[in-house]
Design an enzyme around this catalytic site. Structure first.
Site, PDB file in Angstrom:
ATOM      1  N   ARG A 253       0.820  -1.224   0.000  1.00  0.00           N
ATOM      2  CA  ARG A 253       0.000   0.000   0.000  1.00  0.00           C
ATOM      3  C   ARG A 253       0.848   1.266   0.000  1.00  0.00           C
ATOM      4  O   ARG A 253       0.458   2.279   0.584  1.00  0.00           O
ATOM      5  CB  ARG A 253      -0.964   0.012   1.186  1.00  0.00           C
ATOM      6  CG  ARG A 253      -1.989  -1.106   1.174  1.00  0.00           C
ATOM      7  CD  ARG A 253      -3.118  -0.761   0.211  1.00  0.00           C
ATOM      8  NE  ARG A 253      -4.247  -1.655   0.334  1.00  0.00           N
ATOM      9  CZ  ARG A 253      -5.408  -1.317   0.915  1.00  0.00           C
ATOM     10  NH1 ARG A 253      -5.568  -0.140   1.422  1.00  0.00           N
ATOM     11  NH2 ARG A 253      -6.373  -2.189   0.955  1.00  0.00           N
TER      12      ARG A 253
ATOM     13  N   ARG B 217      -3.218   6.806   0.987  1.00  0.00           N
ATOM     14  CA  ARG B 217      -3.726   8.003   1.668  1.00  0.00           C
ATOM     15  C   ARG B 217      -2.763   8.650   2.653  1.00  0.00           C
ATOM     16  O   ARG B 217      -2.969   9.794   3.043  1.00  0.00           O
ATOM     17  CB  ARG B 217      -5.041   7.668   2.369  1.00  0.00           C
ATOM     18  CG  ARG B 217      -6.183   7.508   1.391  1.00  0.00           C
ATOM     19  CD  ARG B 217      -7.313   6.749   2.024  1.00  0.00           C
ATOM     20  NE  ARG B 217      -6.896   5.393   2.319  1.00  0.00           N
ATOM     21  CZ  ARG B 217      -7.681   4.471   2.863  1.00  0.00           C
ATOM     22  NH1 ARG B 217      -8.912   4.790   3.206  1.00  0.00           N
ATOM     23  NH2 ARG B 217      -7.244   3.255   3.080  1.00  0.00           N
TER      24      ARG B 217
ATOM     25  N   ARG C  61      -6.185  12.295  -5.481  1.00  0.00           N
ATOM     26  CA  ARG C  61      -7.435  11.654  -5.064  1.00  0.00           C
ATOM     27  C   ARG C  61      -8.525  12.681  -4.769  1.00  0.00           C
ATOM     28  O   ARG C  61      -9.718  12.377  -4.888  1.00  0.00           O
ATOM     29  CB  ARG C  61      -7.103  10.805  -3.832  1.00  0.00           C
ATOM     30  CG  ARG C  61      -8.187  10.055  -3.186  1.00  0.00           C
ATOM     31  CD  ARG C  61      -8.780   8.967  -4.029  1.00  0.00           C
ATOM     32  NE  ARG C  61      -9.750   8.293  -3.189  1.00  0.00           N
ATOM     33  CZ  ARG C  61     -10.936   8.804  -2.875  1.00  0.00           C
ATOM     34  NH1 ARG C  61     -11.314   9.950  -3.392  1.00  0.00           N
ATOM     35  NH2 ARG C  61     -11.737   8.147  -2.066  1.00  0.00           N
TER      36      ARG C  61
ATOM     37  N   ASP D 233      -6.773  -2.236  -7.561  1.00  0.00           N
ATOM     38  CA  ASP D 233      -7.350  -2.866  -6.376  1.00  0.00           C
ATOM     39  C   ASP D 233      -7.676  -4.318  -6.687  1.00  0.00           C
ATOM     40  O   ASP D 233      -7.946  -4.665  -7.837  1.00  0.00           O
ATOM     41  CB  ASP D 233      -8.606  -2.139  -5.918  1.00  0.00           C
ATOM     42  CG  ASP D 233      -8.938  -2.507  -4.479  1.00  0.00           C
ATOM     43  OD1 ASP D 233      -8.354  -1.920  -3.568  1.00  0.00           O
ATOM     44  OD2 ASP D 233      -9.742  -3.436  -4.277  1.00  0.00           O
TER      45      ASP D 233
ATOM     46  N   TYR E 220     -14.910 -11.332  -0.514  1.00  0.00           N
ATOM     47  CA  TYR E 220     -15.604 -10.076  -0.823  1.00  0.00           C
ATOM     48  C   TYR E 220     -16.864 -10.334  -1.639  1.00  0.00           C
ATOM     49  O   TYR E 220     -17.872  -9.643  -1.492  1.00  0.00           O
ATOM     50  CB  TYR E 220     -14.661  -9.112  -1.562  1.00  0.00           C
ATOM     51  CG  TYR E 220     -13.630  -8.539  -0.617  1.00  0.00           C
ATOM     52  CD1 TYR E 220     -13.922  -7.440   0.177  1.00  0.00           C
ATOM     53  CD2 TYR E 220     -12.372  -9.127  -0.480  1.00  0.00           C
ATOM     54  CE1 TYR E 220     -13.000  -6.933   1.079  1.00  0.00           C
ATOM     55  CE2 TYR E 220     -11.446  -8.635   0.418  1.00  0.00           C
ATOM     56  CZ  TYR E 220     -11.765  -7.540   1.193  1.00  0.00           C
ATOM     57  OH  TYR E 220     -10.852  -7.051   2.094  1.00  0.00           O
TER      58      TYR E 220
END
Ligand code: CP3
Length: 349
Positions: free
Chosen positions: A23, A27, A36, A72, A149
């Site tokens: 990652r 963020r 973003r 992703d 998921y």
């Protein structure tokens, strides 16, 4: 080119221990937040120029030894025909969840160059823009983690629906996993064709299983993917691309993980790296394993942990430094920059 990462994956001698961070584009970086701020997450994934831009950010800022494609693990799920949304608080939402034969039947095995062309375009742009500065890692979710998921309809804590399907409707689970496995195999081949120089399979939730169930319901599909990719590469006479297999909560499953056929095994922080290496065998190439939250320690304490991990890695055939899971959004970028510098300095041979 800085090919230290690829050399370490192959178990060859390197001048220093390479590092990249799961990652690493995300963020915690103000530079990511800026991009973003203009588009939502899925648009960012689907706009090759922007996805390439944020992929390269950590190379410039952190000086890591590999780039990982910005995308992703749920992108192929959407391509299989499940509508995907990312909610600010809830995270990913996939609806309707896969619970019966009918919903499984409706899923397709997509042609990646058609339905996920934006990913391959991002890879092609990246290979040009990186100009061999560092190698590019492609990735996919492993079949089981991807399936959670789809069956839960999003993130879960208990994975009750997933385990219930496995234990009560094993044939349904197997039909779903066959479709996911084919999708991921084709997806990874397309990434390699487009220019990915290594690939990582993320099995973040593998640790919810007993070792026996992990082997039957998660690992068997990973083995098939790795076997099929190797066979394909042999037939194409192309240079083998290193395959990394990362499992979350690794410690209870090392004897099983060892059989995956991957070149590199990811290890989380819940086990000492020398212990993990002993159980994987001394020919193992490992990736890991600093606790992501250890980046909240003062830098002199981070340094102690870096030295400890490097010395524990000495018994492995190869070591790629990484966190034991993804860097969290609250992390101070300065500590990540310092971590990369410390790994390089303390591992210089
Ligand atoms: O490592 C990288 O820098 C490459 C990009 C990458 C992302 N997700 C970007 C992302 C990679 C390799 C992933 C993998 C991924 N995605 C996994 C496996 C690894 C892991 O962390 O366990 C999983 C389980 C997912 C699914 C996913 N994506 C969830 C559950 C969420 C929401 C929770 C969260 O962390 O925000 C995402 C969103 C996501 N994927 C973001 C990023 C940068 C945040 C989106 C944003 O900008 O708002």
């Amino acid at each position: 080119m800085n090919d230290t990462f690829l050399k370490a994956c192959r178990g060859e001698k390197t001048d220093f221990t390479p590092i990249w961070i799961m990652r690493q584009a995300g963020r915690y970086l103000p530079e990511y937040q800026k991009v973003r701020g203009k588009v939502d997450f899925l648009t960012l994934c689907k706009t090759p120029e922007l996805a390439a831009e944020v992929t390269i950010q950590p190379i410039d800022i952190l000086k890591v030894d590999a780039a990982i494609l910005f995308s992703d693990i749920l992108i192929p799920v959407e391509a299989m025909g499940m509508p995907l949304e990312f909610h600010e608080k809830k995270g990913p939402v996939l609806a309707p969840a896969i619970r019966d034969e009918n919903t499984v039947k409706k899923l397709s095995v997509p042609d990646p160059e058609d339905k996920m062309r934006f990913v391959m375009d991002t890879i092609r742009i990246l290979r040009k823009e990186l100009a061999d500065r560092v190698p590019l890692i492609g990735f996919s979710g492993a079949p089981f983690t991807t399936a959670t998921y789809m069956i839960e309809g999003g993130t879960s804590k208990t994975f009750l629906n997933t385990k219930r399907m496995i234990f009560q409707s094993p044939e349904l689970y197997s039909a779903l996993m066959d479709k996911i496995t084919s999708t991921i195999t084709e997806y990874l081949k397309a990434q390699i064709n487009a220019g990915a120089q290594a690939v990582q399979l993320f099995d973040t939730w593998g640790g919810i299983f007993s070792p026996q169930d992990f082997k039957a319901y998660a690992l068997s599909y990973v083995k098939k993917i790795i076997h099929d990719i190797r066979k394909w590469q042999k037939a194409e006479k192309s240079e083998p691309v290193p395959i990394i297999y990362f499992v979350g909560e690794t410690a209870g499953l090392l004897e099983e993980i060892k059989e995956s056929g991957a070149d590199v095994h990811g290890v989380d922080w819940r086990i000492n790296l020398d212990d993990a290496i002993r159980r994987l065998g001394n020919n193992a190439v490992v990736q890991g394993n600093l606790d992501p939250i250890a980046l909240f320690l003062p830098q002199n304490k981070i340094e102690e942990r870096v030295k400890d991990i490097l010395s524990r890695a000495a018994s492995a055939k190869g070591h790629i430094f990484n966190l034991g899971h993804g860097v969290v959004p609250e992390t101070q970028p300065d500590n990540v920059i310092a971590l990369v510098e410390m790994v390089h300095r303390h591992s210089k041979r």
